[in-house]
Write an enzyme that holds these catalytic residues in place. Structure first.
Site, PDB file in Angstrom:
ATOM      1  N   LYS A  10       0.851  -1.204   0.000  1.00  0.00           N
ATOM      2  CA  LYS A  10       0.000   0.000   0.000  1.00  0.00           C
ATOM      3  C   LYS A  10       0.873   1.235   0.000  1.00  0.00           C
ATOM      4  CE  LYS A  10       0.859   1.337   4.451  1.00  0.00           C
ATOM      5  NZ  LYS A  10       1.542   2.606   4.806  1.00  0.00           N
ATOM      6  N   VAL A  96      10.699  -4.734   3.062  1.00  0.00           N
ATOM      7  CA  VAL A  96      10.569  -5.036   4.491  1.00  0.00           C
ATOM      8  C   VAL A  96      10.824  -3.767   5.298  1.00  0.00           C
ATOM      9  CG1 VAL A  96      11.506  -6.400   6.400  1.00  0.00           C
ATOM     10  CG2 VAL A  96      11.262  -7.425   4.119  1.00  0.00           C
ATOM     11  N   ALA A  97       9.965  -3.525   6.308  1.00  0.00           N
ATOM     12  CA  ALA A  97      10.079  -2.343   7.179  1.00  0.00           C
ATOM     13  C   ALA A  97      10.191  -1.066   6.354  1.00  0.00           C
ATOM     14  CB  ALA A  97      11.282  -2.476   8.124  1.00  0.00           C
ATOM     15  N   GLY A  99       7.405   0.918   5.217  1.00  0.00           N
ATOM     16  CA  GLY A  99       6.265   1.821   5.193  1.00  0.00           C
ATOM     17  C   GLY A  99       5.240   1.467   4.139  1.00  0.00           C
ATOM     18  N   ALA A 101       3.455  -1.603   4.399  1.00  0.00           N
ATOM     19  CA  ALA A 101       2.566  -2.589   5.031  1.00  0.00           C
ATOM     20  C   ALA A 101       2.868  -4.012   4.607  1.00  0.00           C
ATOM     21  CB  ALA A 101       1.097  -2.238   4.788  1.00  0.00           C
ATOM     22  N   GLY A 103       4.441  -6.406   6.350  1.00  0.00           N
ATOM     23  CA  GLY A 103       4.083  -7.314   7.434  1.00  0.00           C
ATOM     24  C   GLY A 103       2.587  -7.456   7.589  1.00  0.00           C
ATOM     25  N   SER A 104       1.877  -6.338   7.461  1.00  0.00           N
ATOM     26  CA  SER A 104       0.415  -6.377   7.539  1.00  0.00           C
ATOM     27  C   SER A 104      -0.162  -7.199   6.392  1.00  0.00           C
ATOM     28  CB  SER A 104      -0.142  -4.953   7.494  1.00  0.00           C
ATOM     29  OG  SER A 104       0.274  -4.205   8.622  1.00  0.00           O
ATOM     30  N   ALA A 105       0.425  -7.055   5.206  1.00  0.00           N
ATOM     31  CA  ALA A 105      -0.024  -7.849   4.063  1.00  0.00           C
ATOM     32  C   ALA A 105       0.116  -9.336   4.358  1.00  0.00           C
ATOM     33  CB  ALA A 105       0.775  -7.467   2.815  1.00  0.00           C
ATOM     34  N   ASP A 137      -2.972  -1.534   9.951  1.00  0.00           N
ATOM     35  CA  ASP A 137      -2.956  -1.601   8.494  1.00  0.00           C
ATOM     36  C   ASP A 137      -3.479  -2.924   7.949  1.00  0.00           C
ATOM     37  OD1 ASP A 137      -1.882   0.924   8.381  1.00  0.00           O
ATOM     38  OD2 ASP A 137       0.166   0.270   7.935  1.00  0.00           O
TER      39      ASP A 137
END
Length: 297
Positions: A10, A96-97, A99, A101, A103-105, A137
């Site tokens: 995103k 990764v990391a 901004g 998302a 990890g949220s994905a 997120d």
């Protein structure tokens, strides 16, 4: 049997941030746009919960119960009296990391995949409730497209998009901790009145019309000053993309990935080439939006 889910990154085309709440979170007016960079999450029955990861920056992805994909499997299993005995493999392509998302994905992807694998019969509302428990997120990663998120960003209202937008994402070396960026936001705004966050009418109109120039004028990120304070070198990346002809540039979410809106595909390729030549980023990725949310392959 295995189930694979593709889930998008995103970009926040607007991120209005309110003052810190008593619970430590911030009220947001967060306009999400899903973009065509994807992780794929595959779940397979196993003797115990296990996570593996491949792809760029896979070594930075935690492979224990702190991973949102693992937490999603545990949360869904707990609600339905199931042991979360599953192997979760993440084919990582979202920075990764960064901004965006990622990890949220992965959390949303694992949730949808486990729901299908276990045939839980969970409703969409139940899945969204679990997503909201996992992180602010995660619900948007499930639904994709475009949406306005309020509260912590987890309360979503769909937003109409009338065209295709072209983006370049400059991937920085290393990551930025989202909690650290919010702490820096609090430090920078201490002693000032922080306005109540509200969605921009001009931005929503630009999305509805599919108007790149109008969207470029309306983009905003309330966390950008904090991200630049923690990572001043991002200003050079933003300048390099703007000089190369990007219609607009901003830090993506809490960073350190920077996002550049381009007029068309040819302009996006020119901006990406210039960013790579500038030496101000590790990689430059081209993508379009909007993109669908978590989808079973």
């Amino acid at each position: 049997m295995s189930v694979t889910v593709r889930v998008p990154a995103k970009v926040n085309v607007q991120l209005a941030v309110g003052a810190a709440r008593p619970d430590g979170f911030h009220d947001l007016a967060n306009v999400f746009l899903a973009v065509g960079l994807y992780d794929e999450v595959t779940v397979t029955p196993a003797d115990e919960l296990r996570i593996t990861c491949s792809g760029p920056d896979a070594a930075q992805v935690p492979l224990d119960a702190t991973n949102l994909a693992a937490r999603a499997a545990i949360a869904l299993a707990g609600r339905h009296g199931i042991e979360p005995r599953v192997h979760i493999h993440i084919a990582k392509d979202i920075p990764v990391a960064g901004g965006m998302a990622g990890g949220s994905a992965d959390g949303a992807g694992a949730l949808l995949a486990c729901d299908a694998l276990w045939s839980t019969g969970a409703t969409r509302d139940e899945l969204l409730a679990i997503c909201a428990e996992l992180g602010s997120d995660v619900p948007f990663s499930l639904v994709g497209g475009a949406a306005l998120g309020v509260g912590r960003g987890e309360q979503l209202t769909p937003v109409e998009v009338g065209g295709t937008f072209h983006w370049v994402f400059a991937v920085a070396d290393g990551g930025l901790s989202t909690p650290a960026v919010y702490r820096e936001f609090d430090r920078l705004t201490a002693g000032t009145r922080v306005p109540e966050p509200a969605a921009s009418g001009a931005l929503l109109d630009a999305l509805r019309a599919g108007d790149t120039a109008a969207l470029a004028d309306a983009l905003s990120n309330g966390l950008q000053p904090a991200a630049l304070s923690l990572r001043p070198s991002l200003a050079d990346t933003l300048a390099a993309g703007t000089t190369a002809g990007a219609a607009a540039a901003l830090v993506s979410g809490s960073g350190p990935t920077t996002a550049f809106l381009a007029e068309d595909e040819a302009s996006a390729r020119k901006v990406a080439d210039a960013l790579m030549a500038s030496g101000t980023c590790r990689n430059a990725r081209i993508a379009t939006s909007p993109a669908p949310g978590a989808t079973i392959c």
